[in-house]
Each structure stands twice: as structure tokens, then as C-alpha cells.
Design an enzyme around this catalytic site. Sequence first.
Site, PDB file in Angstrom:
ATOM      1  N   SER A 278       0.956  -1.741  -0.276  1.00 51.25           N
ATOM      2  CA  SER A 278      -0.153  -0.078   0.101  1.00 51.25           C
ATOM      3  C   SER A 278       1.015   1.332   0.033  1.00 51.25           C
ATOM      4  CB  SER A 278      -0.640   0.056   0.938  1.00 51.25           C
ATOM      5  OG  SER A 278      -0.261   0.412   2.301  1.00 51.25           O
ATOM      6  N   ASP A 279       0.697   2.118  -0.337  1.00 47.58           N
ATOM      7  CA  ASP A 279       0.817   4.233   0.477  1.00 47.58           C
ATOM      8  C   ASP A 279       0.691   3.759   1.811  1.00 47.58           C
ATOM      9  OD1 ASP A 279       2.532   6.264  -0.423  1.00 47.58           O
ATOM     10  OD2 ASP A 279       1.742   6.700  -1.580  1.00 47.58           O
ATOM     11  N   TRP A 280       2.115   4.842   2.204  1.00 51.22           N
ATOM     12  CA  TRP A 280       1.122   5.539   3.169  1.00 51.22           C
ATOM     13  C   TRP A 280       0.524   4.663   3.784  1.00 51.22           C
ATOM     14  CZ3 TRP A 280       5.929   6.036   6.948  1.00 51.22           C
ATOM     15  CH2 TRP A 280       5.731   7.066   8.129  1.00 51.22           C
TER      16      TRP A 280
END
Length: 745
Positions: A278-280
Amino acid sequence: MRYFILFSLLVTLTINLSAQNYDKQIEALLAKMTLDEKIGQLHQVPGDITTGTDVKKDNLLNSIRDGSVGSILSHTNFDNKITMQQVAVKETRLGIPLIFGFDVIHGYKTIFPIPLAQAASWNLSLIEQIERVAATEAAADGQNWTFAPMVDISRDPRWGRSMEGAGEDPYLGSRIAEARIRGIQGRNLNDQATLAACVKHYAGYGFGEAGRDYNSVDMSEQRLREMVLPPFKAAAKADAATFMNAFNTLNGTPASMNKHLITDILRGEWGWKGMIVSDWNSFGETIIHGAAEDDIDASAKCLAAGSDMDMAGGTFQRGLKKALENGRVTQAQIDEAVRRVLRLKFELGLFDDPFKYLNKERNKSQIGKAEYRTLARSAAAQSMVLLKNQNNILPLKATTTKKKVLIVGPYADSRGNKDYMSFWTLGIGFRAYDSTQVVTPAQGLRPALEALGYEVKVAQVGKNGVCDVMAQSTAFEAAKDADIVIACVGEMGYNCGESRSVANIGLPGNQEEWLKTLKINNKPVVMVLFNSRPLTFEWASANLDAIVVAWQPGYETGNGLADVLTGKTNFSGRLPMTFPRNLGQVPLYYNQLRTGRPQEKFGTLWTSGYLDSEVTPAYPFGFGLSYSTVEYSEIRIEKSTIGNAETLTAFVTVSNKGTMAVDETVQCYINDPAADVARPLKELKSFVRVHLEPGDAKPVQFNITPEDRSYWNDAVQFKCDPGKFKLYVGPNSANVKEALFTVTK
Ligand code: BGC
């Protein structure tokens, strides 16, 4: 031949065997893992740098010890990484090593030009070499995995992350994506000097409405496949080890839970087998988007869509087990994600030797070598783009009359704010800025110009890019006495990167007013622009003598600049993004559709234009001058009528009529004037960089395949039609020779 077949068989067998070996090891390990340990492998935790919204940090070592962490991101301290890995392999039940991820965006310890600047070189082998060095340094510092390349296409200069991509064109973007992956991953992930690449942000992130970071994206499937997906597809084909979800929603669905993108297209149509992170906290943000109810719902939706690892947010830690208990996900889905994580760790060789990237000897010997600086200097020079050079004021040639040069401006000799770099220089620490490492414009230009006989004066004026009244009067006085002025303006380095979108793309603060003051003396002024995106500067374009787009060039800023301003290196950079005349034109890009009422002349009513501005750009995609004059012959087409399955072959001859050697980027575009749906005015399909000594004339060949001529129609079919086509070849997207060809059934 027999030996060759035998050899090929052996190679295939070995490859399959090693894949099988991993499979067996993975299955054996998986069989021993508890559900918590499995979910732990899908959990990535921030180390000593935070690049997003605050997420609660537990006691990191304890979390590693209890098997609830599979990966660490953004950790700089080398010795701490050894400690963490020791805990992971010696103090956990199964001894599964950690994988360390890091944003290595334009160099790790040796800072190169920003990615958009590198793209302006159009030099794929240079870009590959830069990534090779960056990966070598990062791997020697204990990193295993870089969150790069960012392959998002961007047409909007307001978007702060334009700096991190390759610009507006999907063809150039695809070739650069491949080059970066070759450089990062090398031939073998298992090699001590390579990293796993992470292609980001999948997908649509560069098309956020109004140029705002993280904003919603809504687009047709055609546009998605034609403008956004090509670099991702090229990266998947180039065997990029991992992908990262984007933060944005795409047509309403957050990218992290977008089954269409991940399962249907990436894993389905393209057959890619890697791992997706995932992104942050982007799993957690599905709740904020309003597309998931809570951690359980978010976990179920993201895992079911095909995402694997949870970066920073801890959503899976809180929600995945319950999602399984509630029957929202299956054990098989969790196992599949864990397999992908374990496979990556095996492929990196972390199970064989968890400390292979944590070798103190390599840490000392492989970082910051002098040869990296040589590459950085050449990269800085090759990225810079010459936009204007009235009366051939440049290059600055040797003088016997002690001509006076003034190097002036907020970026003449700046020592703060990560100037000449970007926010994304985390290998040297989040806020850390080692000013002694950067060769500023003044530091590079002074010795180079003094050696040519100039008297050099430096005036660093203004703060944080703002030229106050003091700056104005200092500059005015100093310029009175100068024969030539080099004005260094633009953006602060720290303002370049994620969450750094702007609503104004003119020269920051009052820099334009300040330039006007400088020009009152009517001395020749060379404007050197330090920028992370296309900016607008109509007054400067009309009134200053020369304009150089230097971007944010990294550690070798001053030396690279000196090389091109003195002509030691010829300019060869070309714009990878259109430079508009004004903000109102944004988004402005070369591969636009024609419209039913194209405007040929400014001011014509009932055409697609503005009352108060031309529709044409200030500087088109692909544009850049040099100190040479390169002439293009007419296009010669080998066979002007071809079958639908045939490849078209065309030639031009380029001749250097100037007195300096040059690397000329010859660009080839096509247009399909009548298809099922409207097609772009021009589409880049190929380019070749040709080295030309003075007097050289070289032929350049272009091949246009059926795939190059294909497009996505409104029924989402990729097809190649018979009919007439236009072929264009030239030094940029606006200045081209034209030829016609016909494709029969
Ligand atoms: C960015 C990613 C980056 C990650 C880790 C996010 O905010 O969007 O590109 O890799 O942080 O630093």
C-alpha cells in the site's frame, strides 16, 4: 546448435528448479506459521523517518520480536538495522528476516538531478547508470527495496510530484521506467548491489483534480489505458519486483481496493506475479475516503482487491484477523499475500544471509565514491535545457579583456532548505542538509569562469527564494558594473516533492520584479532556473537574453552548470513536459486531441481558444536548444503503402552544421487522422540520441510497428486500423518534417 539446445534446456531447468525450490521452502514455512505471524509479514512499520501523516509507533524491537512486523520502511541508522535484523532472525520463533524499504528517489547518498530532470536528458543509459549507483549505495547501507521508480504520467505542473516522474508522455515514460528498473534491480535481485524496485503509484495519481496531491481522479477507461497504464505495463514486463498502490480514488474506488486495476489488469491481463504494498496508510485512508466502514472492512476490501502489504497504517494488524473470522476474506487469500512477501525475501537472498546487505566493510567502501560524483556532474549537465540564447550570448568563451560576470540571485550560492535537491533526499536524513556536499552555482562557476579570464562577483541575495527590497538594491548596484549577469532564480529545494503542490506556477515570490530591476541596467542577463516543475515566465522569455532550465540538479549543480554555460559540454536536454505561457492553460500537453474547432490564429472567435491568451505553449514538449545547428532532411519512407501487420520503416538524415559536437535527440511522432475515435494530434513513438561531430551527417531509422499504430477504442479494444497515417520527425513536438503513409487491410 545441439549444444545450444542442451544449454537452453539446462538454463530453463535451473530457473524452474530455483523457482520450485522457493515454492517448496515457502510452503514449508507457511505451514509452520500462525495466523498472527502471517499477518505480521504483511505489516510494514516506519523506522526513524516519517514521510506521512503521524501513525502511532509501538516499541519497534518488541513488535519485531513478537513476529508482528515483516518489513521496515525509511530507516537510516545502519547499526540499528543490524540490531533489528538480529532480533528478527534470532529472537523470533521462525527467524524470518525483515525487508528494509526506502525512498531512493534521485540518489541515496550521492544526490543526482531530480527524476524529471533526468528525464530531460532523454538518455536511457545515463538514467540506468544513475539508478545502478543509487542502488549500490542504498544496498550497501542495508536497504533491500526502493520505492521507485515513480512512473506516474503528469500533465499538471501544479502537482508537486511531477518532479518525481518522467513527465507527460507515456512512451518516454515507459522507456524510462524500464531503464530505471534495469538500473535498480540489475540482473539478479540476489546480488549484493541491487534492490527490489517498487513501481508507483498504481494508478492515476498524476491526474488528481486541480493538481492537488492525493485528490480524486476520474477518467475514461480509454484514457487510463492510453495515458496512465503504459509505463506500468512496461515495468511489469521488465520484471519489476513490486508495485505500490496510489492514494487516490479512481472513478470513485480508492486505488488500494481497486480490483479492476490490481486483479483484473495487473495480475490478470499482464500476468504479473509480484507483491503489492500500500502507500503510506492508504488502506486506512479508504475509510477516510468514505469507501470502507472500519479497519475490518478496509482490510477485507484491500486484500480481496489483490493488495498484499500494509505500509505504516496498521490497518491489517487491527482488521485482517477479524475480516477472516467474519468470512470477509479467506485463509487462501491471506496465504497468497504472505507467499508473495516471502518470495521477495527469498529472491533477495535474505533467507540465505539476512546480513548480506548489512556488511560494515561494504558500507564503508561502496558509498560516496568519487566516480559517482563524475556521473552526477555529467547527469546535471545532460539534464539542463537551453530555452533561449539570443545573439549567442552563451557559451561564455575565453576573454582577454577581463570581462566582469555577476552571479546573483536567491540561488546563486544558497546553503539551506535542501536547495538544488528536493525533499526526497532521505538517505542523508529527513531534514539534514549537508551544504558542504553541494557544489553551488557560485562554487562551480567561479573557478570555471576565472580560468577563462573573467572577473567573477557573487551576490547571494534574498532568503528562501524571496528577493526583498535589500536584494533588489544590491542586485541593481552590482549589475551596473557587470558585463554579463547570471541570475539564479526558481524554487526552494525543500518545496519540491510530495504534498508540495502549488496554485501559482509563476516565478516564486517577487523574483520577476527583481529580474526587472536587474535588467534596468540593460546588461545581458542569463536566467538560470532551479525548478521541480514547468513554471511560467513570459516576461523573462521576452526580455532576458538567455534562459536555462536547470531543474534541481543535485550535488554537482555548480559544476554541471559551469560545463554547459562555458560550452565544455554542449546542451542536449529536451523538455519532458510542456511549459505553458500561463497558469490558465493548464493542463497543456502536446498529445491533445484536435477538437472540432481547432484554433489556428489567436483571437479567432468560434474556435477552441481563449480571449486573453494564445493556446500554444511557451515551450513545447521535446524542446531544447544547443550550441549547434542540426539540419533534418525530408523523411524517406521505405514503402509508403504497407499491410496492417507490417512494420513501417522510415529514415531521416541529421547533419551538424555547427562548430560543436552535439547529442541530438531525434523524435518520431505519428498521427492517425481518421479512426473509430479521435486520436491525439501527435504521439511520440520513438526517439534516438545521435552523437554528431561538426560536419557529421548521419541517417536515423525509425520502425513503426502495428502495435505502435494501435489504439484503444470506445469498446476498450486495442486495435490497429488500415487507413492513412502521418509520420513526423523533428527536434521537438512542434517543429517536425511530415510524411504520409497508407496501411491496407
Ligand atoms: C509516498 C510514497 C512513498 C511512501 C514512503 C508516501 O507518502 O506517496 O511514494 O514511497 O510515502 O515514504
